[in-house]
Every structure is written in structure tokens, then in C-alpha cells.
Write a protein that holds these residues in place. Sequence first.
Motif, PDB file in Angstrom:
ATOM      1  N   PHE A  32       6.297  -4.417 -35.083  1.00 53.35           N
ATOM      2  CA  PHE A  32       6.049  -5.827 -34.762  1.00 53.35           C
ATOM      3  C   PHE A  32       4.706  -6.018 -34.065  1.00 53.35           C
ATOM      4  O   PHE A  32       4.234  -5.132 -33.347  1.00 53.35           O
ATOM      5  N   SER A  33       4.140  -7.197 -34.259  1.00 53.02           N
ATOM      6  CA  SER A  33       2.912  -7.570 -33.563  1.00 53.02           C
ATOM      7  C   SER A  33       3.215  -7.743 -32.077  1.00 53.02           C
ATOM      8  O   SER A  33       4.274  -8.256 -31.705  1.00 53.02           O
ATOM      9  N   LEU A  34       2.287  -7.321 -31.224  1.00 50.42           N
ATOM     10  CA  LEU A  34       2.484  -7.427 -29.777  1.00 50.42           C
ATOM     11  C   LEU A  34       1.803  -8.652 -29.180  1.00 50.42           C
ATOM     12  O   LEU A  34       1.778  -8.806 -27.963  1.00 50.42           O
ATOM     13  N   THR A  35       1.254  -9.516 -30.013  1.00 50.59           N
ATOM     14  CA  THR A  35       0.601 -10.728 -29.522  1.00 50.59           C
ATOM     15  C   THR A  35       1.287 -11.964 -30.094  1.00 50.59           C
ATOM     16  O   THR A  35       1.915 -11.900 -31.159  1.00 50.59           O
ATOM     17  N   LYS A  36       1.154 -13.070 -29.389  1.00 54.16           N
ATOM     18  CA  LYS A  36       1.733 -14.326 -29.869  1.00 54.16           C
ATOM     19  C   LYS A  36       0.791 -15.049 -30.828  1.00 54.16           C
ATOM     20  O   LYS A  36       1.194 -16.014 -31.476  1.00 54.16           O
ATOM     21  N   GLN A  37      -0.452 -14.571 -30.910  1.00 52.79           N
ATOM     22  CA  GLN A  37      -1.367 -15.111 -31.902  1.00 52.79           C
ATOM     23  C   GLN A  37      -0.973 -14.573 -33.268  1.00 52.79           C
ATOM     24  O   GLN A  37      -0.764 -13.363 -33.424  1.00 52.79           O
ATOM     25  N   PRO A  38      -0.858 -15.431 -34.292  1.00 48.28           N
ATOM     26  CA  PRO A  38      -0.403 -14.962 -35.611  1.00 48.28           C
ATOM     27  C   PRO A  38      -1.311 -13.873 -36.181  1.00 48.28           C
ATOM     28  O   PRO A  38      -2.528 -14.048 -36.258  1.00 48.28           O
ATOM     29  N   ARG A  39      -0.715 -12.740 -36.523  1.00 48.79           N
ATOM     30  CA  ARG A  39      -1.467 -11.659 -37.163  1.00 48.79           C
ATOM     31  C   ARG A  39      -1.345 -11.822 -38.673  1.00 48.79           C
ATOM     32  O   ARG A  39      -0.226 -11.780 -39.211  1.00 48.79           O
ATOM     33  N   LYS A  40      -2.474 -11.954 -39.363  1.00 52.86           N
ATOM     34  CA  LYS A  40      -2.463 -12.212 -40.799  1.00 52.86           C
ATOM     35  C   LYS A  40      -2.879 -10.989 -41.625  1.00 52.86           C
ATOM     36  O   LYS A  40      -2.830 -11.031 -42.847  1.00 52.86           O
ATOM     37  N   LEU A 194      10.355 -10.134 -19.800  1.00 52.19           N
ATOM     38  CA  LEU A 194       9.011  -9.565 -19.938  1.00 52.19           C
ATOM     39  C   LEU A 194       8.138 -10.487 -20.786  1.00 52.19           C
ATOM     40  O   LEU A 194       8.483 -10.805 -21.921  1.00 52.19           O
ATOM     41  N   SER A 195       7.005 -10.889 -20.217  1.00 54.55           N
ATOM     42  CA  SER A 195       6.161 -11.880 -20.882  1.00 54.55           C
ATOM     43  C   SER A 195       5.054 -11.271 -21.737  1.00 54.55           C
ATOM     44  O   SER A 195       4.461 -11.962 -22.567  1.00 54.55           O
ATOM     45  N   LYS A 196       4.771  -9.984 -21.534  1.00 62.04           N
ATOM     46  CA  LYS A 196       3.708  -9.329 -22.294  1.00 62.04           C
ATOM     47  C   LYS A 196       4.299  -8.463 -23.392  1.00 62.04           C
ATOM     48  O   LYS A 196       5.265  -7.733 -23.173  1.00 62.04           O
ATOM     49  N   ILE A 243      -0.207  -3.238 -16.134  1.00 58.45           N
ATOM     50  CA  ILE A 243       1.242  -3.273 -16.294  1.00 58.45           C
ATOM     51  C   ILE A 243       1.926  -2.421 -15.225  1.00 58.45           C
ATOM     52  O   ILE A 243       2.943  -2.811 -14.647  1.00 58.45           O
ATOM     53  N   ILE A 244       1.352  -1.248 -14.948  1.00 64.68           N
ATOM     54  CA  ILE A 244       1.913  -0.363 -13.916  1.00 64.68           C
ATOM     55  C   ILE A 244       1.851  -1.036 -12.549  1.00 64.68           C
ATOM     56  O   ILE A 244       2.793  -0.972 -11.756  1.00 64.68           O
ATOM     57  N   ALA A 245       0.735  -1.706 -12.267  1.00 62.41           N
ATOM     58  CA  ALA A 245       0.587  -2.396 -10.981  1.00 62.41           C
ATOM     59  C   ALA A 245       1.570  -3.555 -10.845  1.00 62.41           C
ATOM     60  O   ALA A 245       2.115  -3.797  -9.758  1.00 62.41           O
ATOM     61  N   ASP A 246       1.838  -4.255 -11.949  1.00 57.59           N
ATOM     62  CA  ASP A 246       2.771  -5.383 -11.904  1.00 57.59           C
ATOM     63  C   ASP A 246       4.212  -4.923 -11.714  1.00 57.59           C
ATOM     64  O   ASP A 246       5.031  -5.636 -11.125  1.00 57.59           O
ATOM     65  N   ALA A 247       4.533  -3.730 -12.238  1.00 59.25           N
ATOM     66  CA  ALA A 247       5.865  -3.119 -12.062  1.00 59.25           C
ATOM     67  C   ALA A 247       7.001  -4.047 -12.502  1.00 59.25           C
ATOM     68  O   ALA A 247       8.015  -4.181 -11.812  1.00 59.25           O
ATOM     69  N   ASN A 248       6.840  -4.668 -13.667  1.00 66.40           N
ATOM     70  CA  ASN A 248       7.873  -5.573 -14.176  1.00 66.40           C
ATOM     71  C   ASN A 248       8.884  -4.894 -15.091  1.00 66.40           C
ATOM     72  O   ASN A 248       9.945  -5.455 -15.352  1.00 66.40           O
ATOM     73  N   ILE A 249       8.555  -3.716 -15.600  1.00 65.58           N
ATOM     74  CA  ILE A 249       9.419  -3.068 -16.588  1.00 65.58           C
ATOM     75  C   ILE A 249      10.705  -2.588 -15.917  1.00 65.58           C
ATOM     76  O   ILE A 249      10.652  -1.792 -14.980  1.00 65.58           O
TER      77      ILE A 249
END
Length: 373
Positions: A32-40, A194-196, A243-249
Motif C-alpha cells: 500500500f501507498s504510505l501517503t494520502k496523496q494519490p499515487r498514480k 496513528l496519523s503517519k 517517529i522515534i522521538a514522537d513515540a506514538n507506535i
Amino acid sequence: MGDSQQVDLFLDQLVDGAPFKDDRALMEHPWFSLTKQPRKTPFEYNRGGVEIRIEPGAKGMASIWDKDLLMYIGSIINDKIERGEPVPEDRKIKFSAHDFLKATRRQTSKRGYDLFLDCLERLDGTRIRTNVASAKERTRKGFGWIESYTIHERKTKAGKTVMAAVEVTLNEWMFKAIVIDRRVLTISPRYFDLSKGMERRLYELARKHCGQQRSWLIGIPSLKEKCGSDREERKFRADLKKIIADANIPDYALRLDKAENFDSPFKSRSPKEWMLEVRPLRPRYDELPAADDDNAGNEQQLLANAKTVSARPKKLHIEAVERARGRYPGWDIELIEREWMRYTEERGQVLKNPEAAFFAFADKWVENRSVDA
């Protein structure tokens, strides 16, 4: 009873407390694409004999947020199996869009329903070609994530058209993986917070690879490939550091360092190569004292059998937390766990059978409180 309530009686949904499940193969490889921008643009992945080619549809390639619907449908099918109920041979699941949006923590406004429609179109339009086995058969197959979807609408008393139900036909490849292979893993409900896209992908890989080991170590070039990322490596590392600094996982701790600084027999041959280490935040089953079924449910006896130590009691392992979510639906399990740890620590005790003691404590906790307290 209103029309909408009558329709709901015939809809599939996750039973309260039933955990979300994910397909191991979907967690292992980048689909799957990891961005919300459409990958074409098409995506190709070749690693260790695994071949994957993803061709986007008119709305773009299905994203890791679109995957939530596949997990939702797969979890309903898995729950039917575990409850001894028949699964639909035609692979069709009919459910409430509102239930899906709520279960995956999405907005239920008009915007939320519009985004859900885009999700359906991307899953329907994306084409996958792979040699990854399903039902023990390794063949080259081409398919869409869903074979078809139908939106059932109704009019409200105010004359507004709304989604009454959505019917989705799951692809045969995934259906067989769930029903025949049973290759599913429980995931944390916090995954949906998770938002990212990269955070979600890292959680998938951590959950897949840390189940039977105390840590998982991977070189950054290999990790970048498994994430399906085309970022420059230095930018990819910068993303990881953030991501490591945010520690959301949820449930896992991440560490980024040079290979020479890790004490592992599986470290990279190059001591200067950057690597990522993932460790579960909770102990595994084999790191915990053996359970004593005779003491389960008897808190006083458990306290009497406890040994006094100065250490803080350890958190429950992941499987125990998932079982607690099923046993106490609607409750904040982490809050109950914190109260149990405080209760135990105040007495300077760590129990021989911490899991049974926790459930004994939790039974009394929920009995004397309301879920909304």
C-alpha cells in the motif's frame, strides 16, 4: 422500530470486544501507498523470491489507510470462524458504513462518508499481481483488493439520502488466507490513531517480526525496501528519528543506531551501517512466571503467595491485554492495568502469577464502577 434499525439486524459487524486482525502477508510486504496523496505510478517489489506489482486505478493506488477496510472485513470473517458461525461462501460482507468509520476511529461527518467512498474506489480499482501463496498454493495471480462493492441508500424522514449499508465482495486471495491459512495476527486498537503512513507501516513490521523474539534488528536499506519507500536514505533516516522521538507506535520501542553499537548475532556485516532495532514494551510469555490455575480468581490467595521485592511490577504481555479487551469491552484496559500496578506496588509485592492477579483485580474493579466513570 424504524427502517434503519430493521436493516441493522441483517448487517455484519464486529461483536463487542472482538479484536481487529491483520493478514501476516499484508504485514510482511509493502502492498500500500504510505501517503494520502494519490499515487498514480505502478509499484514493484522483488525480494527473497516474492514478486509484487501494484497498478493504481483511476483514483490512485490503495493507501495504508484504505487497508483499514480490509482489516475490518477480515476481522468480521475471522470472528465468525472463532464463534463457530458460517462464513459467506460468496465472500460478501454487508455492514454499516457508520460502524466501520466508528470502529476505525474516523470522522462520521459527510466528509467522512465521502472519504470512505474514495477508499472503496481505490480498493476496487487497484490491481495486484503477485506470487505470494494463498491456501497453500503458490501461483501468479492478478486481482483487486475487493472484487465489487454496492452502496445501499435510503431516505431519511427529512428527505436526505444516506448510506444504509455497504456490501463488499472480498477478493479470493485474501478470503482463503483468512479462512484456510488462518494467517492472522491481533493488532492494537491504537493502530488506528496513528496519523503517519510510516508509523503504521513500522507497527505492522514490528507486530509481524517481534512475536517470537525479544527484539528485531534490520538494516535501513532493507527496511526502506520493505516499507516501499522511494525516499533518499538520509531523508528516510530523518523520518525515522522523528517517529522515534514522537513515540506514538503502540506496544513497541524503536532505536536507530550504527550496527557496531548493537549487541546482536544478527547485526549487519558493515559496522557503520545504520540499523533499526524494535523491542516489545511488554514481556513475552516465556519471560513471565508460569500461571497457576488453582489460584486464578482468588485475589487473597494470590497475595498470600506473593514474594516481596523492591522492583516495580512488570506490565502485562500483549496477549493478556488483548484478552482483557475482550473480557471487559468498553473499558480503558491501560487505566485498569495502571491501577493494578499501583495497588500491587503500594504493598511492595510482585505476584508469582501476575496475570491471574490482574484479572482478579480487574473483575472487582469493573464490578464496582460503571464503564463511563
